[in-house]
Structures are given as structure tokens and as C-alpha cells.
Write a protein that holds these residues in place. Structure first.
Motif, PDB file in Angstrom:
ATOM      1  N   ASN A 297       0.759  -1.281   0.002  1.00  0.00           N
ATOM      2  CA  ASN A 297      -0.151   0.198   0.082  1.00  0.00           C
ATOM      3  C   ASN A 297       1.005   1.288  -0.128  1.00  0.00           C
ATOM      4  O   ASN A 297       1.460   1.355   1.105  1.00  0.00           O
ATOM      5  CB  ASN A 297      -0.767   0.045   1.284  1.00  0.00           C
ATOM      6  CG  ASN A 297      -1.860   0.967   1.221  1.00  0.00           C
ATOM      7  OD1 ASN A 297      -1.755   1.939   0.405  1.00  0.00           O
ATOM      8  ND2 ASN A 297      -2.932   1.004   2.219  1.00  0.00           N
ATOM      9  N   VAL A 318      -2.268  -0.189  -4.047  1.00  0.00           N
ATOM     10  CA  VAL A 318      -2.604  -0.968  -3.284  1.00  0.00           C
ATOM     11  C   VAL A 318      -2.686  -2.375  -3.919  1.00  0.00           C
ATOM     12  O   VAL A 318      -3.544  -2.803  -4.905  1.00  0.00           O
ATOM     13  CB  VAL A 318      -3.959  -1.067  -2.429  1.00  0.00           C
ATOM     14  CG1 VAL A 318      -4.344  -2.000  -1.659  1.00  0.00           C
ATOM     15  CG2 VAL A 318      -4.234   0.310  -1.824  1.00  0.00           C
ATOM     16  N   PRO A 342       1.260   5.389   7.253  1.00  0.00           N
ATOM     17  CA  PRO A 342       0.550   4.052   7.435  1.00  0.00           C
ATOM     18  C   PRO A 342       1.034   3.277   5.975  1.00  0.00           C
ATOM     19  O   PRO A 342       0.346   2.094   5.729  1.00  0.00           O
ATOM     20  CB  PRO A 342      -0.741   4.358   7.439  1.00  0.00           C
ATOM     21  CG  PRO A 342      -0.784   5.653   6.573  1.00  0.00           C
ATOM     22  CD  PRO A 342       0.289   6.524   6.987  1.00  0.00           C
ATOM     23  N   HIS A 343       1.752   3.823   5.158  1.00  0.00           N
ATOM     24  CA  HIS A 343       1.967   3.115   3.627  1.00  0.00           C
ATOM     25  C   HIS A 343       3.219   1.978   4.088  1.00  0.00           C
ATOM     26  O   HIS A 343       3.792   1.948   5.186  1.00  0.00           O
ATOM     27  CB  HIS A 343       2.584   3.762   2.850  1.00  0.00           C
ATOM     28  CG  HIS A 343       1.554   4.931   2.327  1.00  0.00           C
ATOM     29  ND1 HIS A 343       1.524   6.247   2.284  1.00  0.00           N
ATOM     30  CD2 HIS A 343       0.202   4.665   1.751  1.00  0.00           C
ATOM     31  CE1 HIS A 343       0.500   6.837   1.942  1.00  0.00           C
ATOM     32  NE2 HIS A 343      -0.367   5.771   1.667  1.00  0.00           N
TER      33      HIS A 343
HETATM   34  C1  LIG Z   1      -3.764   2.041   2.251  1.00  0.00           C
HETATM   35  O1  LIG Z   1      -3.333   3.201   3.023  1.00  0.00           O
HETATM   36  C2  LIG Z   1      -4.213   4.205   3.025  1.00  0.00           C
HETATM   37  C3  LIG Z   1      -3.502   5.528   3.875  1.00  0.00           C
HETATM   38  O2  LIG Z   1      -3.429   5.193   5.161  1.00  0.00           O
HETATM   39  C4  LIG Z   1      -5.590   3.962   3.814  1.00  0.00           C
HETATM   40  O3  LIG Z   1      -6.456   4.963   3.942  1.00  0.00           O
HETATM   41  C5  LIG Z   1      -6.031   2.724   3.062  1.00  0.00           C
HETATM   42  O4  LIG Z   1      -7.429   2.113   3.844  1.00  0.00           O
HETATM   43  C6  LIG Z   1      -5.142   1.604   2.950  1.00  0.00           C
HETATM   44  N1  LIG Z   1      -5.629   0.567   1.818  1.00  0.00           N
HETATM   45  C7  LIG Z   1      -5.559  -0.843   2.236  1.00  0.00           C
HETATM   46  C8  LIG Z   1      -6.416  -1.876   1.233  1.00  0.00           C
HETATM   47  O5  LIG Z   1      -5.181  -1.087   3.235  1.00  0.00           O
END
Ligand SMILES: *[C@@H]1O[C@H](CO)[C@@H](O)[C@H](O)[C@H]1NC(C)=O
Length: 354
Positions: A297, A318, A342-343
């Protein structure tokens, strides 16, 4: 405040705060909590709610002796008993080199007290991992756990889970031995089943065990072997971004745990290992084909480049189990420019001889 923030002597503190703000707070698994040095820096007391009903506390530090960590004290409010994180980090069984926990076996109120000066600059600190596991849950798991700084495991049959813990990026290696299959996750022994409660994905798994070389950019890796056959595993702190393309391995950014149920912004942090990009060089003696299997992600490209013909593959966004094959090569680079929580991502690579 402006004066403080621009004064040269405060620069380390400012850097510390900047990194601490990238992501904050301990990593809370369903049955365990994982603390890093930023969870203690500038705090007087870190309560341990995980220990309300009893817990096991495992600690690793790097280097193995450090005055800052000596002043982090597990305090029992009921009995007044104190135990330093430094002392806990050294607890291990002589005969097997397995780590031993500091065990809090009764219900109570427990905290880690930080007796260091609040303004201690980060250059006076060191990396630490404190892995606190619910006691009853830990008792339900058949595990062996080692420290990357002192692991000296004999070539023996593995227990249900083999966990290696370290305070910072580490190297974990297994020799090709008897037939086996295994699954490795970037977690402690509390999240190792295929249906684990925090939905932690595998960092690597295989049906044909050819040995592995895992450079782990975080404090925990747990391997579940499916067969009770002899297996030789070693660990140390020789993490490198030079890798062997002819060995099974994976690449993930610092602290990445791959647990879908957890807050992805909270990952384990290391002092001098920020969330910027990195380049990895993977070489082999003789040509191999490598199959890449990527979960990610990310907003910036992950780049896999075959250096023998300059063919460039990219993965972004993703993805789950995105596949790339680098064929008939002896030199591949993998690089990324940004994967700040969060990536995150995990890129597994599996060789086959050509
Ligand atoms: C990917 O990261 C984004 C940013 O944190 C988040 O909003 C999203 O839910 C994530 N997607 C997945 C499929 O985990």
C-alpha cells in the motif's frame, strides 16, 4: 519555544520529535504490546495495562549494555519491586540461549518508569524493544525465543514457533536441512497461525525448504515449521542492503508488521533508521530467475530493476500478491523512495536456478 527549537544543542531533540511524530504510540497487538525507544523518550512513566492480569516481558537492547536503558525500570505498585529493562534484556537460559521473560504472574498495577533526565538528547539513547505478552495467552503457545545479539541455538527440532527478537534491524539465517515447509511473519509468537487474530500476513512462506537469509528491518520475526525435523537457525545484527539473490528472502520497510487489523500508522521505530527510501542490491554467483511476490500500500513506485539488461518493473498503489519475475540474471536492484507509515510493503523473492 522558537528559541529552543532553533538552538543547536536542541537539534537532536527536534529530530527526535520529528520522527516520533511520523507515527506515535506502542504497537498494540491483541495479545501483546511492543514498545520502542520513542515510547520512553521524554516520558516519566509508561503504564503497562497489558500486565493487569499478568504478563511476560521480553527485552532486547543494542548495544547490549547502555546507561539510558539501565534507568528504565519495571515497577510493581503492589510490592514495590523494581527490575531494569537492561537486566531483563540479559535474561536467558544458558544451555539453549533461549530468552527468558521477566514474568509478572499476579494481577496488579505495573509501569515502566523512566528515571532518565526528561531532556536527554537522543544521541544519548539507544535502540530497545520491549515485547510484553499476556501471560495466559503466552502459556497457550509452544514457542522458543532468542535474542539476535546472543542466539546460539543447536541444530534441534523446532518447537511450534521459533521467534527471534532484536532491538533493531537484524539478520536471521537457516541452513537447508531436512525436508520442511514454513511460514515466517514479522510478529512475535502471539500472531503466527494462518488465521491469526491480528491478520498478520506472511513475510515469507514456502513448501520446499531450501534455507533462507532474512534481513529483518524490525524487532521480531517468528517462523512456524510444519515438520518436526532438525533445523539450524542463526541470528545476529548484520542486517545489510546487500542480499543474495540465490537465497529466499524478503524486503520490507522499517518496522513493517503486515498486520491488517492494526493501526498501520503505528510501527516499531529505530533511532537512526527513518522512513525514507532505500536501495537493495541482490547478487548471485551464476544466473538465477527470481520470482517476486509483493503486497503493498504505497503511493510511490517500488522498482525492481534487472541490472544485466536495465529492464525496470514497477509496482504501486494497493496490491496483494503482485508477481514480477526477473529472469536469468545475477544482479537485481530493488528500490523505493517513500514508504512512510501508514504506507508499507513486503516484497518476497524466491530464486530458481536456470
Ligand atoms: C492504504 O493506505 C491508506 C492510507 O493510510 C488507507 O487509507 C487505506 O485504507 C489503505 N488501503 C488498504 C487496502 O489497506
Amino acid at each position: 519555544l522558537k528559541g529552543i527549537l532553533t538552538h543547536p544543542s536542541m537539534f537532536p531533540l527536534v529530530c527526535l520529535l520529528a520522527l516520533a511524530h511520523v507515527t506515535s504510540g506502542a504497537v498494540e497487538f491483541s495479545h501483546a504490546t511492543l514498545y520502542d525507544i520513542y515510547d520512553f523518550a521524554g516520558e516519566k512513566e509508561v503504564p503497562l495495562p497489558r500486565c493487569d492480569n499478568g504478563c511476560l516481558i521480553f527485552a532486547s537492547i543494542q548495544p547490549s549494555q547502555h546507561p539510558y536503558i539501565d534507568q528504565l525500570i519495571v515497577h510493581d505498585y503492589t510490592t514495590g519491586k523494581d527490575m531494569s529493562i537492561q537486566a531483563i534484556s540479559k535474561m536467558q537460559q544458558d544451555s539453549t540461549s533461549q530468552k527468558l521473560p521477566y514474568e509478572l504472574s499476579v494481577k496488579g498495577r505495573y509501569s515502566i518508569l523512566n528515571l532518565n533526565d526528561f531532556l536527554t538528547p537522543y544521541i544519548m539513547m539507544t535502540d530497545v524493544a520491549v515485547y510484553v505478552v499476556d501471560r495466559a495467552y503466552a502459556q497457550s503457545v509452544d514457542y522458543e525465543i532468542y535474542d539476535a545479539g546472543s542466539m546460539a541455538r543447536a541444530n534441534v527440532v523446532p518447537k511450534g514457533v521459533v521467534t527471534v527478537m532484536g532491538a533493531r534491524q537484524m539478520f536471521v539465517k537457516a541452513d537447508k536441512g531436512a525436508a520442511n515447509s514454513f511460514t515466517a511473519r514479522l510478529t512475535g509468537f502471539d500472531n503466527t497461525a494462518d488465521n491469526n487474530v491480528d491478520e498478520c500476513t506472511y513475510a515469507y512462506k514456502t513448501q520446499t525448504f531450501e534455507g533462507f537469509e532474512f534481513h529483518v528491518n524490525g524487532p521480531l520475526i517468528s517462523v512456524v515449521f510444519d515438520k518436526k525435523n532438525l533445523v539450524a537457525i542463526q541470528a545476529n545484527y548484520n542486517w545489510q542492503n546487500f542480499r543474495d539473490l540465490s537465497k529466499a528472502g524478503f524486503i520490507a520497510p522499517p518496522g513493517y508488521n503486515g498486520c491488517a487489523k492494526l493501526n498501520p500508522a503505528k510501527v516499531f521505530r529505530q533511532l537512526d533508521n527513518g522512513f525514507y527510501g532505500e536501495e537493495f542490491d541482490l547478487h548471485s554467483t551464476g544466473k538465477v530467475s527470481a520470482t517476486w511476490d509483493i503486497d503493498c500500500n504505497v503511493t510511490q513506485d517500488l522498482v525492481i530493476k534487472d541490472m544485466t539488461n536495465s529492464k525496470r518493473n514497477t509496482v504501486t498503489g494497493v496490491k496483494k500478491n503482485a508477481q514480477i519475475v526477473t529472469e536469468n540474471t545475477d544482479f537485481v536492484t530493488f528500490f523505493y523512495s517513500e514508504a512512510t507509515p501508514p504506507h508499507g510493503f513486503v516484497a518476497r523473492h524466491t530464486p530458481s536456478r536456470v
